[in-house]
Write a protein that holds these residues in place. Structure first.
Motif, mmCIF file in Angstrom:
data_model
loop_
_atom_site.group_PDB
_atom_site.id
_atom_site.type_symbol
_atom_site.label_atom_id
_atom_site.label_comp_id
_atom_site.label_asym_id
_atom_site.label_seq_id
_atom_site.Cartn_x
_atom_site.Cartn_y
_atom_site.Cartn_z
ATOM 1 N N PRO A 61 0.798 -1.226 0.000
ATOM 2 C CA PRO A 61 0.000 0.000 0.000
ATOM 3 C C PRO A 61 0.834 1.282 0.000
ATOM 4 N N LEU A 62 2.109 1.171 0.355
ATOM 5 C CA LEU A 62 2.970 2.360 0.405
ATOM 6 C C LEU A 62 3.971 2.421 -0.736
ATOM 7 N N LYS A 63 3.760 1.625 -1.772
ATOM 8 C CA LYS A 63 4.774 1.535 -2.839
ATOM 9 C C LYS A 63 5.056 2.877 -3.502
ATOM 10 N N GLU A 64 4.048 3.694 -3.736
ATOM 11 C CA GLU A 64 4.290 5.005 -4.356
ATOM 12 C C GLU A 64 4.990 5.945 -3.390
ATOM 13 N N VAL A 65 4.628 5.886 -2.122
ATOM 14 C CA VAL A 65 5.271 6.726 -1.117
ATOM 15 C C VAL A 65 6.744 6.338 -0.992
ATOM 16 N N ASP A 66 7.002 5.024 -0.883
ATOM 17 C CA ASP A 66 8.386 4.555 -0.774
ATOM 18 C C ASP A 66 9.197 4.874 -2.022
ATOM 19 N N ALA A 67 8.554 4.876 -3.177
ATOM 20 C CA ALA A 67 9.269 5.184 -4.418
ATOM 21 C C ALA A 67 9.757 6.633 -4.428
ATOM 22 N N ALA A 68 9.051 7.522 -3.748
ATOM 23 C CA ALA A 68 9.454 8.929 -3.689
ATOM 24 C C ALA A 68 10.456 9.198 -2.564
ATOM 25 N N ALA A 69 10.536 8.290 -1.596
ATOM 26 C CA ALA A 69 11.432 8.469 -0.452
ATOM 27 C C ALA A 69 12.881 8.214 -0.855
ATOM 28 N N GLN A 70 13.802 8.807 -0.096
ATOM 29 C CA GLN A 70 15.214 8.558 -0.338
ATOM 30 C C GLN A 70 15.674 7.271 0.341
ATOM 31 N N ALA A 71 14.902 6.792 1.330
ATOM 32 C CA ALA A 71 15.217 5.535 2.002
ATOM 33 C C ALA A 71 13.962 5.001 2.670
ATOM 34 N N TRP A 72 13.930 3.675 2.857
ATOM 35 C CA TRP A 72 12.875 3.017 3.618
ATOM 36 C C TRP A 72 13.545 2.242 4.734
ATOM 37 N N ALA A 73 13.134 2.482 5.960
ATOM 38 C CA ALA A 73 13.673 1.798 7.128
ATOM 39 C C ALA A 73 12.560 1.019 7.814
ATOM 40 N N THR A 74 12.951 -0.059 8.474
ATOM 41 C CA THR A 74 11.977 -0.852 9.229
ATOM 42 C C THR A 74 12.161 -0.697 10.735
ATOM 43 N N THR A 75 13.278 -0.090 11.153
ATOM 44 C CA THR A 75 13.523 0.113 12.586
ATOM 45 C C THR A 75 14.039 1.522 12.832
ATOM 46 N N THR A 76 13.851 1.973 14.051
ATOM 47 C CA THR A 76 14.391 3.284 14.420
ATOM 48 C C THR A 76 15.914 3.263 14.406
ATOM 49 N N ASP A 77 16.516 2.116 14.709
ATOM 50 C CA ASP A 77 17.983 2.014 14.645
ATOM 51 C C ASP A 77 18.496 2.273 13.230
ATOM 52 N N GLN A 78 17.782 1.790 12.231
ATOM 53 C CA GLN A 78 18.192 2.051 10.847
ATOM 54 C C GLN A 78 18.117 3.540 10.537
ATOM 55 N N VAL A 79 17.077 4.205 11.026
ATOM 56 C CA VAL A 79 16.954 5.651 10.825
ATOM 57 C C VAL A 79 18.137 6.370 11.472
ATOM 58 N N VAL A 80 18.463 5.996 12.691
ATOM 59 C CA VAL A 80 19.580 6.620 13.403
ATOM 60 C C VAL A 80 20.889 6.368 12.661
ATOM 61 N N ASP A 81 21.074 5.163 12.141
ATOM 62 C CA ASP A 81 22.291 4.871 11.363
ATOM 63 C C ASP A 81 22.402 5.787 10.147
ATOM 64 N N ILE A 82 21.284 6.008 9.466
ATOM 65 C CA ILE A 82 21.286 6.915 8.307
ATOM 66 C C ILE A 82 21.632 8.337 8.752
#
Length: 147
Positions: free
Chosen positions: A118-139
């Motif tokens: 359901p989020l494929k178009e949103v994710d396509a516009a994003a610069q990254a997709w993360a599944t955890t907050t740790d991944q966000v912090v790493d970025i």
């Protein structure tokens, strides 16, 4: 390097606090901003404009008042993190993602893999997709510390 990061999306878990705390522990120079996360306060944002007999008009007024904050903070941020939770559909988060894309504002989506479709178009516009907050912090750590 100092960044301003806007945290958008679901308000029912502590994902914002997890990101903020981890970034503070790493010493990252980030100012975090967010939409109003208190549901009652957000719903009542337009109540000062007069009482309404129909809930549509109360919601309409409050949405417009909240949009002042949201649009201003997105325009001012360097990057947005947009969280889609599992329990509720966050139409506001999808709108924020679209607003980021329209403003050429980079954003990261944060959600589980069971809502990829359901989020494929949103994710396509994003610069990254993360599944955890740790991944966000790493970025964020990479963006702020790499030379």
């Amino acid at each position: 390097m100092s960044w301003n990061v806007y945290l958008s999306g679901e308000i029912h878990t502590d994902w914002r606090e997890q990101i903020i705390q981890s970034c503070e522990e790493k010493g990252l120079d980030i100012q975090f901003t967010s939409a109003v996360t208190d549901h009652g306060s957000s719903d009542a944002a337009g109540d000062g404009l007069g009482e309404e007999s129909h809930s549509f008009w109360r919601d309409h007024k409050s949405a417009k008042v909240n949009a002042i904050r949201t649009q201003t903070l997105i325009k001012q941020c360097d990057l947005a993190v947009i969280r889609f939770g599992d329990k509720y559909k966050q139409w506001n988060a999808a709108f924020d993602a679209g607003y980021c894309a329209a403003q050429d504002k980079p954003f990261i989506t944060l959600h589980s893999d069971d809502i990829i479709h359901p989020l494929k178009e949103v994710d396509a516009a994003a610069q990254a997709w993360a599944t955890t907050t740790d991944q966000v912090v790493d970025i964020l750590e990479y963006l702020l510390t790499m030379k």
